[in-house]
Design a protein around this motif. Structure first.
Motif, PDB file in Angstrom:
ATOM      1  N   UNK A 186       0.825  -1.206   0.000  1.00 26.93           N
ATOM      2  CA  UNK A 186       0.000   0.000   0.000  1.00 26.93           C
ATOM      3  C   UNK A 186       0.861   1.259   0.000  1.00 26.93           C
ATOM      4  N   UNK A 187       0.496   2.211  -0.853  1.00 24.76           N
ATOM      5  CA  UNK A 187       1.150   3.515  -0.841  1.00 24.76           C
ATOM      6  C   UNK A 187       0.115   4.561  -0.452  1.00 24.76           C
ATOM      7  N   UNK A 188       0.598   5.687   0.047  1.00 25.29           N
ATOM      8  CA  UNK A 188      -0.284   6.752   0.517  1.00 25.29           C
ATOM      9  C   UNK A 188      -0.051   8.009  -0.306  1.00 25.29           C
ATOM     10  N   UNK A 189      -1.059   8.413  -1.077  1.00 30.78           N
ATOM     11  CA  UNK A 189      -1.034   9.704  -1.738  1.00 30.78           C
ATOM     12  C   UNK A 189      -1.459  10.735  -0.699  1.00 30.78           C
ATOM     13  N   UNK A 190      -0.457  11.384  -0.115  1.00 29.59           N
ATOM     14  CA  UNK A 190      -0.710  12.240   1.046  1.00 29.59           C
ATOM     15  C   UNK A 190      -1.303  13.583   0.674  1.00 29.59           C
ATOM     16  N   UNK A 191      -1.162  13.983  -0.591  1.00 22.86           N
ATOM     17  CA  UNK A 191      -1.589  15.311  -0.989  1.00 22.86           C
ATOM     18  C   UNK A 191      -1.008  16.333  -0.011  1.00 22.86           C
ATOM     19  N   UNK A 192      -1.799  17.314   0.410  1.00 23.02           N
ATOM     20  CA  UNK A 192      -1.249  18.382   1.242  1.00 23.02           C
ATOM     21  C   UNK A 192      -1.241  18.067   2.733  1.00 23.02           C
ATOM     22  N   UNK A 193      -1.511  16.827   3.086  1.00 25.29           N
ATOM     23  CA  UNK A 193      -1.202  16.407   4.456  1.00 25.29           C
ATOM     24  C   UNK A 193       0.301  16.389   4.680  1.00 25.29           C
ATOM     25  N   UNK A 194       1.058  16.478   3.575  1.00 24.89           N
ATOM     26  CA  UNK A 194       2.519  16.406   3.635  1.00 24.89           C
ATOM     27  C   UNK A 194       3.040  17.010   2.337  1.00 24.89           C
ATOM     28  N   UNK A 195       3.301  18.314   2.320  1.00 28.28           N
ATOM     29  CA  UNK A 195       3.755  18.967   1.091  1.00 28.28           C
ATOM     30  C   UNK A 195       5.101  18.412   0.617  1.00 28.28           C
ATOM     31  N   UNK A 196       6.040  18.346   1.565  1.00 25.40           N
ATOM     32  CA  UNK A 196       7.401  17.885   1.279  1.00 25.40           C
ATOM     33  C   UNK A 196       7.764  16.737   2.226  1.00 25.40           C
ATOM     34  N   UNK A 197       8.671  15.888   1.798  1.00 29.43           N
ATOM     35  CA  UNK A 197       9.213  14.881   2.710  1.00 29.43           C
ATOM     36  C   UNK A 197       9.778  15.550   3.960  1.00 29.43           C
ATOM     37  N   UNK A 198      10.400  16.694   3.784  1.00 30.70           N
ATOM     38  CA  UNK A 198      11.049  17.377   4.915  1.00 30.70           C
ATOM     39  C   UNK A 198      10.029  17.854   5.942  1.00 30.70           C
ATOM     40  N   UNK A 199       8.841  18.279   5.503  1.00 32.67           N
ATOM     41  CA  UNK A 199       7.796  18.640   6.476  1.00 32.67           C
ATOM     42  C   UNK A 199       7.541  17.486   7.426  1.00 32.67           C
ATOM     43  N   UNK A 200       7.410  16.303   6.845  1.00 29.78           N
ATOM     44  CA  UNK A 200       7.116  15.094   7.622  1.00 29.78           C
ATOM     45  C   UNK A 200       8.298  14.684   8.489  1.00 29.78           C
ATOM     46  N   UNK A 201       9.496  14.679   7.907  1.00 27.09           N
ATOM     47  CA  UNK A 201      10.675  14.168   8.618  1.00 27.09           C
ATOM     48  C   UNK A 201      11.059  15.021   9.810  1.00 27.09           C
ATOM     49  N   UNK A 202      10.764  16.317   9.742  1.00 25.72           N
ATOM     50  CA  UNK A 202      11.182  17.235  10.805  1.00 25.72           C
ATOM     51  C   UNK A 202      10.015  17.739  11.653  1.00 25.72           C
ATOM     52  N   UNK A 203       8.809  17.190  11.430  1.00 26.27           N
ATOM     53  CA  UNK A 203       7.622  17.683  12.138  1.00 26.27           C
ATOM     54  C   UNK A 203       7.505  19.201  12.029  1.00 26.27           C
ATOM     55  N   UNK A 204       7.755  19.705  10.835  1.00 24.53           N
ATOM     56  CA  UNK A 204       7.730  21.146  10.580  1.00 24.53           C
ATOM     57  C   UNK A 204       6.796  21.405   9.399  1.00 24.53           C
ATOM     58  N   UNK A 205       5.513  21.613   9.658  1.00 23.16           N
ATOM     59  CA  UNK A 205       4.512  21.635   8.579  1.00 23.16           C
ATOM     60  C   UNK A 205       4.643  22.831   7.650  1.00 23.16           C
ATOM     61  N   UNK A 206       4.062  22.676   6.474  1.00 21.14           N
ATOM     62  CA  UNK A 206       3.830  23.799   5.566  1.00 21.14           C
ATOM     63  C   UNK A 206       2.920  24.787   6.287  1.00 21.14           C
ATOM     64  N   UNK A 207       3.164  26.100   6.144  1.00 19.84           N
ATOM     65  CA  UNK A 207       2.465  27.065   7.007  1.00 19.84           C
ATOM     66  C   UNK A 207       1.004  27.327   6.693  1.00 19.84           C
ATOM     67  N   UNK A 208       0.482  26.822   5.572  1.00 24.27           N
ATOM     68  CA  UNK A 208      -0.950  26.985   5.282  1.00 24.27           C
ATOM     69  C   UNK A 208      -1.718  25.927   6.071  1.00 24.27           C
ATOM     70  N   UNK A 209      -2.190  26.293   7.251  1.00 27.38           N
ATOM     71  CA  UNK A 209      -2.765  25.322   8.184  1.00 27.38           C
ATOM     72  C   UNK A 209      -4.009  25.917   8.841  1.00 27.38           C
ATOM     73  N   UNK A 210      -5.014  25.079   8.996  1.00 26.29           N
ATOM     74  CA  UNK A 210      -6.177  25.449   9.806  1.00 26.29           C
ATOM     75  C   UNK A 210      -5.990  24.954  11.236  1.00 26.29           C
ATOM     76  N   UNK A 211      -5.419  23.748  11.413  1.00 24.72           N
ATOM     77  CA  UNK A 211      -5.239  23.159  12.736  1.00 24.72           C
ATOM     78  C   UNK A 211      -3.885  22.452  12.785  1.00 24.72           C
ATOM     79  N   UNK A 212      -2.915  23.053  13.475  1.00 21.46           N
ATOM     80  CA  UNK A 212      -1.558  22.495  13.542  1.00 21.46           C
ATOM     81  C   UNK A 212      -1.554  21.139  14.236  1.00 21.46           C
ATOM     82  N   UNK A 213      -2.345  20.985  15.289  1.00 23.30           N
ATOM     83  CA  UNK A 213      -2.330  19.719  16.016  1.00 23.30           C
ATOM     84  C   UNK A 213      -2.825  18.573  15.128  1.00 23.30           C
ATOM     85  N   UNK A 214      -3.864  18.836  14.329  1.00 19.69           N
ATOM     86  CA  UNK A 214      -4.352  17.804  13.409  1.00 19.69           C
ATOM     87  C   UNK A 214      -3.306  17.475  12.341  1.00 19.69           C
ATOM     88  N   UNK A 215      -2.597  18.489  11.886  1.00 24.11           N
ATOM     89  CA  UNK A 215      -1.605  18.249  10.836  1.00 24.11           C
ATOM     90  C   UNK A 215      -0.469  17.380  11.362  1.00 24.11           C
TER      91      UNK A 215
END
Length: 261
Positions: A186-215
């Motif tokens: 199974x692969x996951x098309x994350x769309x904007x749940x994860x803009x870049x690999x680096x957002x995910x790897x560093x727990x540093x989200x893309x700044x367009x966010x409605x709820x940081x905790x959910x992201x």
């Protein structure tokens, strides 16, 4: 027998940004960093499913984005006509994911109900939120509602055997990812749940966010549903085009059901 799908990422546009603008916690030492725009195709011998629909040439001009290919033309390179699409998963309703909807006359659109509420409700009175939406795009989706071509979901759902919609939220209230069974698992098309690999790897989200905790929680959810980080596909990372094989017939279409190089 498990159903396995072919999955393609279609790169249709790009824009150069300052890397600091791609992360909630900025690093002033970062330099330029491109943001690429993709949409995705899932197919087997019976079904052709589109995940998001890109933006139009009009939106590209209005927002100063470099349109590399018209999305319809990229589909034609896969031998897919707009009439062939039976399902469209809109991961969310931002302009770069929900344009061109009127071009697909036979498709049923799959959308989280929370996303429609957000995009047509009181929060659009605020420029901070509505900046990312196109009123024309939302109107086209509403027209599809009135022709019984939208199926709303409230949380996780199964689209077809081997294709699951995963509600994430965070970036927008109704953001959903798509989990697809392939020959490499199974692969996951994350769309904007994860803009870049680096957002995910560093727990540093893309700044367009409605709820940081959910992201942030969404990163954990995504990872828990696939065998490895290599099975996560971010929504805008140029690395996708670097590590996945492109088609011999088109350098902007990439096979995601083949392990990355």
């Amino acid at each position: 027998m498990d159903r396995h799908y072919e999955v393609y990422a279609l790169k249709y546009a790009t824009v150069m940004r300052d890397a600091a603008d791609n992360f909630l916690h900025k690093d002033a030492h970062d330099g330029p960093m491109p943001l690429d725009f993709y949409f995705w195709v899932i197919k087997d011998q019976q079904h052709t499913i589109l995940v998001d629909t890109g933006f139009s040439g009009c939106s590209a001009r209005e927002r100063n984005r470099q349109l590399l290919h018209e999305p319809i033309d990229l589909l034609a390179s896969l031998g897919i006509e707009p009439e062939d699409i039976e399902h469209i998963v809109l991961t969310h309703l931002h302009y770069d994911h929900a344009g061109n909807v009127a071009s697909f006359p036979n498709a049923t659109i799959h959308l989280q109900e929370a996303e429609m509420h957000f995009a047509t409700g009181k929060w659009m009175c605020f420029e901070h939120f509505r900046h990312f939406f196109s009123a024309d795009d939302i109107t086209q989706v509403i027209r599809k509602v009135y022709t019984d071509k939208v199926q709303f979901h409230n949380g996780n759902a199964t689209l077809l055997a081997g294709i699951e919609l995963i509600h994430i939220g965070g970036h927008t209230p109704g953001l959903q990812a798509v989990r697809v069974n392939t020959r490499r698992g199974p692969i996951m098309l994350a769309s904007d749940a994860m803009h870049y690999y680096r957002n995910f790897a560093t727990d540093n989200p893309f700044p367009a966010i409605v709820d940081v905790t959910e992201m942030l929680q969404g990163y954990r959810k995504l990872r828990s549903l696939v065998p490895s980080d290599n099975h996560l596909i971010p929504g805008h990372d140029p690395l996708v085009a670097d590590i996945y094989p492109c088609l011999e017939t088109h350098s902007s279409i990439f096979r995601l059901d083949i392990s990355p190089g």
